[in-house]
Write an enzyme that holds these catalytic residues in place. Structure first.
Site: not given
Length: 660
Positions: A25-27
């Protein structure tokens, strides 16, 4: 809808957990790689509430959820469904507090467990300790509660007694190793004293096994309740495993990597790291005893200031042996200071709760961690709230130092162990309960008041000078450009979610320099592991996301040098990150810098300009102008229209900034 339910729906639309190859996941989004893309139901994904958008990029399904929610859903999928997670090691952060940030990273996923364990231990102490609701413990007055009380104590005590197992899992995952190997290493640390006490015929242990090297009994060191030794061992384990995986392949890797990793790490742990770090706890305990005996109130203040930092590292466990000896000879000064420190941390956390915006994640976290701290378990409050914000932790430490000096002045001592919190008076010597309660009140008042004042000062809006030297009104929410460059039409971005401003009002700037700065005043609440995204919460609760590049999470932090941390207070123009723009371009990625306001409606903030050059600090987002007043509306005579010459003369740079 909570994160667990949302994770279940996403997983079902992806074809079930068996169809998930990996999860990152990223932001703003959860990134999933399915084993069989044909099983993924994209219509079902897009129809899930709170899912903003869904994209397919090079076989990777990207589910756009927005800041905070993406991290929570990814954590729920890993925690409850056992989905594999590709953990990418961070690049080095050249920041003096990176060790503290590391501790917070390790403890954050364990906070719910700590809260539950702390509350259960507090309930056990309430039922089993004397002099809380009467001279006799509740369990003696109601014998039918005996078994239930023992179960409650077991469930709560196990969380902290077997802490190395939990830390081994979380810390090894943080360092990029196999978390289950980390848990196995933590279990080995905990098992050594258990085998020493009872023996294990199945493992051919003697009743009192000993591996003596000089004066050191290798299996005689008790690592239960420790923190720093396990984190250091997890760091070594992750590095050993990584080296072995690079050199071994195929079936040999499956057989030898876990075995050799545990064996090599075990030798280092039991022969070097464990004993050395446990010695630090013993040294800290003896230094504290010497200070209190020789320096009086000044020594009490120094011990009070040192106690909470020792709890952060776990070295406070070394005080137990000295505390038991002091109680045996008359009384312990350590327990009153510990109880006061916990009360101070609870008061600071409660002040954070009182000052946080309603509905914010910080407010809910403070609400759930303040109670365990007040009842004697301060780790959830420290790692979840006060350490993250830095200032409340320092204020609580200062309040503890003042109260500890008073404890030394009144010579308050404990005659038994108990709950080091609100009910700590039950362990205090006769005649000293009154001074003890006064000192706790002093610690709580100073900690709460100091944190409240800090919060009020932090949230005070700063006025910025205009072009003519006058102060600009900071009451309205305005966002500045985080970098100098050229404005880019958001609709032309390659990422569909960003192009549609699906996360909120969005401005894009093609950077012409490497330094990315804060676009608004506030507290940094998000720093992505790969250094490409930063979240800032403004004093009025507005949440701003600075996202550097599109799909730059794939660079794994290469080319990104973070210059801030979670909990830092920033103003417009303060540095966030240095970016190697050429490296981003060489990787085939778009380095565009996106400024997104994630918790307001799309029309609440509008771009101040479209196209052209922009400098870092120039206003790029602001509320729309008020609707024009109807002719004749309002009071007073109508003003004559200004002449073009007068308009030109009054069109200063400030007015251009306000109306361009």
């Amino acid at each position: 809808m909570n994160a667990t339910r949302l994770a279940d729906l996403i997983e079902d639309a992806m074809g079930g957990q068996d169809n998930l190859e990996s999860l990152t996941h990223c932001a703003t989004r959860v990134r999933l790689i399915p084993r069989n893309l044909d099983l993924v139901r994209f219509d079902a994904l897009r129809s899930i509430p709170l899912v903003i958008d869904t994209r397919l990029v090079a076989g990777q399904v990207q589910v756009v959820l927005g800041p905070d929610r993406a991290q929570a859903v990814a954590a729920a999928m890993r925690r409850h469904r056992g989905t594999a997670d590709t953990v990418v090691p961070r690049g080095r952060r050249h920041h003096p507090t990176r060790a503290l940030v590391l501790l917070v990273d390790v403890f954050t996923p364990l906070l719910p467990v700590f809260v539950a364990g702390g509350l259960l231990m507090a309930l056990h102490n309430l039922l089993a300790s004397p002099d809380i609701v009467g001279e006799m413990p509740i369990v003696h007055a109601a014998p039918w509660l005996d078994g239930f009380t023992s179960l409650v104590g077991l469930l709560g005590y196990a969380v902290f007694a077997l802490l190395p197992v939990l830390l081994g899992f979380a810390a090894t995952e943080r360092f990029g190793g196999s978390p289950h190997l980390g848990a196995a290493m933590g279990a080995a640390l905990v098992a050594a004293p258990l085998f020493s006490d009872a023996g294990s015929p199945a493992a051919h242990f003697a009743p009192s096994p000993a591996w003596m090297i000089g004066d050191l009994n290798v299996f005689g060191v008790d690592y239960r309740n420790t923190v720093i030794p396990m984190i250091a061992i997890a760091f070594v384990l992750a590095r050993v495993e990584r080296v072995l995986k690079r050199r071994l392949h195929g079936s040999v890797q499956l057989l030898l990597v876990p075995t050799v990793t545990l064996l090599a790490t075990g030798l280092i742990a039991f022969l070097v790291l464990g004993p050395a770090l446990r010695v630090l706890g013993a040294v800290a305990a003896h230094v504290m005893q010497w200070l209190y005996v020789s320096a009086g109130p000044a020594g009490g203040a120094m011990i009070g200031a040192a106690y909470s930092p020792l709890v952060v590292t776990g070295l406070h466990q070394g005080l137990l042996a000295i505390e038991l000896g002091l109680i045996a000879t008359g009384g312990s000064f350590i327990f009153p200071i510990a109880a006061t420190a916990n009360i101070a941390q609870a008061a600071a956390t409660f002040a954070v709760w009182a000052c946080s915006p309603r509905g914010s994640h910080l407010r809910s976290l403070a609400a759930t961690t303040a109670a365990p701290a007040a009842l004697g378990i301060a780790e959830p409050a420290m790692f979840g709230v006060t350490l993250r914000l830095r200032a409340p932790f320092a204020i609580a430490v200062g309040a503890t130092a003042v109260a500890a000096a008073l404890l030394a002045t009144f010579q308050v001592e404990a005659v038994t162990l108990g709950a080091a919190g609100l009910f700590g008076f039950a362990s205090i010597a006769a005649g000293k309960v009154g001074p003890f309660i006064v000192c706790q009140a002093v610690a709580a008042g100073l900690s709460f008041g100091g944190t409240w004042a800090w919060s009020r000062w932090w949230s005070q809006p700063e006025s910025e000078p205009g072009a003519d030297g006058s102060a600009r009104d900071a009451g309205a929410t305005t966002i500045s450009s985080p970098v100098s460059g050229v404005m880019v039409d958001v609709e032309t971005l390659a990422d569909a979610a960003f192009a549609a401003s699906a996360l909120g009002p969005t401005v894009a700037v093609a950077p012409q320099e490497s330094r990315i700065v804060a676009p608004a005043q506030g507290i940094v609440t998000v720093v992505s592991r790969t250094g490409h995204a930063y979240g800032i919460t403004m004093p009025d609760g507005t949440e701003v996301l600075v996202h550097v590049g599109i799909d730059t999470v794939r660079m794994n932090g290469v080319g990104f040098l973070p210059l801030t941390r979670v909990g830092a207070r920033v103003s417009v123009g303060d540095p966030l990150v240095d970016v190697d723009v050429d490296a981003v371009v060489s990787a085939g990625l778009d380095p565009v810098v996106l400024t997104i306001v994630t918790n307001v409606d799309s029309g609440a903030l509008l771009p101040r300009r479209r196209g052209g050059s922009v400098r870092a600090g120039d206003l790029i987002l602001s509320p729309p102008p008020p609707p024009p007043r109807r002719r004749g509306a309002g009071r007073g005579p109508r003003r004559r229209p200004r002449s073009p010459r007068l308009i030109n003369r009054l069109t200063t740079r400030r007015e251009v900034a306000n109306f361009a």
